[in-house]
Design an enzyme around this catalytic site. Structure first.
Site, PDB file in Angstrom:
ATOM      1  N   LYS A  82       0.851  -1.194   0.000  1.00 57.19           N
ATOM      2  CA  LYS A  82       0.000   0.000   0.000  1.00 57.19           C
ATOM      3  C   LYS A  82       0.880   1.234   0.000  1.00 57.19           C
ATOM      4  O   LYS A  82       1.162   1.816   1.052  1.00 57.19           O
ATOM      5  CB  LYS A  82      -0.918  -0.018   1.216  1.00 57.19           C
ATOM      6  CG  LYS A  82      -2.165   0.795   1.005  1.00 57.19           C
ATOM      7  CD  LYS A  82      -3.204   0.496   2.037  1.00 57.19           C
ATOM      8  CE  LYS A  82      -4.468   1.255   1.733  1.00 57.19           C
ATOM      9  NZ  LYS A  82      -5.362   0.548   0.855  1.00 57.19           N
ATOM     10  N   GLU A 116      -7.356  -5.723 -10.345  1.00 57.01           N
ATOM     11  CA  GLU A 116      -8.159  -4.928  -9.409  1.00 57.01           C
ATOM     12  C   GLU A 116      -8.349  -3.539  -9.989  1.00 57.01           C
ATOM     13  O   GLU A 116      -7.767  -3.194 -11.016  1.00 57.01           O
ATOM     14  CB  GLU A 116      -7.459  -4.845  -8.051  1.00 57.01           C
ATOM     15  CG  GLU A 116      -6.123  -4.128  -8.105  1.00 57.01           C
ATOM     16  CD  GLU A 116      -5.443  -3.974  -6.738  1.00 57.01           C
ATOM     17  OE1 GLU A 116      -6.142  -3.960  -5.721  1.00 57.01           O
ATOM     18  OE2 GLU A 116      -4.208  -3.858  -6.733  1.00 57.01           O
TER      19      GLU A 116
END
Ligand SMILES: Cc1ncc(COP(=O)(O)O)c(C=O)c1O
Length: 238
Positions: A82, A116
């Site tokens: 992330k 994604e």
């Protein structure tokens, strides 16, 4: 740190469907030029809290996703991390998709591999089967993805974590009753009604909000809101 800060601001947590978004952050702090090519020796870790409203407007709204086969969201080895740069590198294709084909999000599918979107995982729901990409380093391992797959298994559904190609996605999505959804902390489980590929719109099932998507979303919300038993020990008391 998370338990401490959430405990301190517990009275500021909004009533459901609002929530307190928790964002742990870690930045390098070494005051030296040249750190672009070498790791920092010092760093600062902090937790941001922000009360947020309901991201999901509900009703009959479904998302339009552009299938992007040429570009990737970020560098292949960075997908499961992330990192701020990953979001920056996805912004340009997302802005273009919004402007050019009125897409809500881009579903990144480099070389046909369905991965994604810019900030959520993708699930295909075909009858009693949920299909989503198996974990590898190319995409973010969302906790919501994991929770939804667990709840689907609990409901007796088949969960297939495997490669999904754009070709198979478009073929399956065309079938009546097929559903697609995005999972994420903010999105929870948001229905996808349309896939855009090579300039053409393809409806997912009938293009509306799928019943299984709603059922899974409600099951997760019920646990989060303390209305259903927390069988898997997901909740932490602060
Ligand atoms: C790139 C990306 N993928 C997936 C997700 C979903 O992850 P989670 O369910 O942990 O929120 C997020 C959410 O922040 C994300 O930014």
């Amino acid at each position: 740190m998370i338990l401490d800060i959430v405990g301190r601001f517990a009275s500021d947590v909004p009533e459901p469907p609002g929530s307190m978004y928790i964002r742990p952050t870690h930045v390098g702090t070494e005051p030296a030029i040249g750190k672009a090519a070498a790791p920092t020796a010092t760093s600062l870790q902090y937790i941001l809290l922000s009360p947020v409203g309901d991201y999901f407007s509900g009703g009959d709204t479904t998302l339009r996703l552009l299938l992007e086969e040429n570009g990737a969201r970020c560098a292949a080895h960075m997908g499961m991390i992330k990192s701020g740069g990953n979001y920056a590198s996805a912004l340009n294709p997302i802005m273009r998709a919004k402007q050019d084909v009125k897409a809500d999000q881009v579903l990144f599918c480099p070389n046909g591999d369905v991965q994604e979107t810019g900030a959520a995982n993708f699930l295909l729901i075909d009858g009693d089967e949920v299909i989503t990409k198996a974990l590898d380093e190319s995409f973010l391992h969302g906790v919501t993805r994991d929770s939804i797959l667990t709840l689907a298994r609990d409901m007796g559904m088949k969960v297939s974590e495997r490669e999904l190609t754009v070709e198979e996605l478009l073929e399956r999505a065309a079938k009546p009753g097929c559903e697609a959804a995005l999972s994420g902390t903010a999105a929870v489980l948001t229905p996808v009604g349309t896939l855009i590929h090579n300039g053409q719109d393809y409806k997912v099932g009938n293009g509306g909000v799928g019943a299984t998507t709603v059922k899974l979303r409600q099951a997760l919300n019920a646990i989060q809101w303390g209305q259903a038993e927390d069988k898997h020990g997901w909740l932490t008391k602060v």
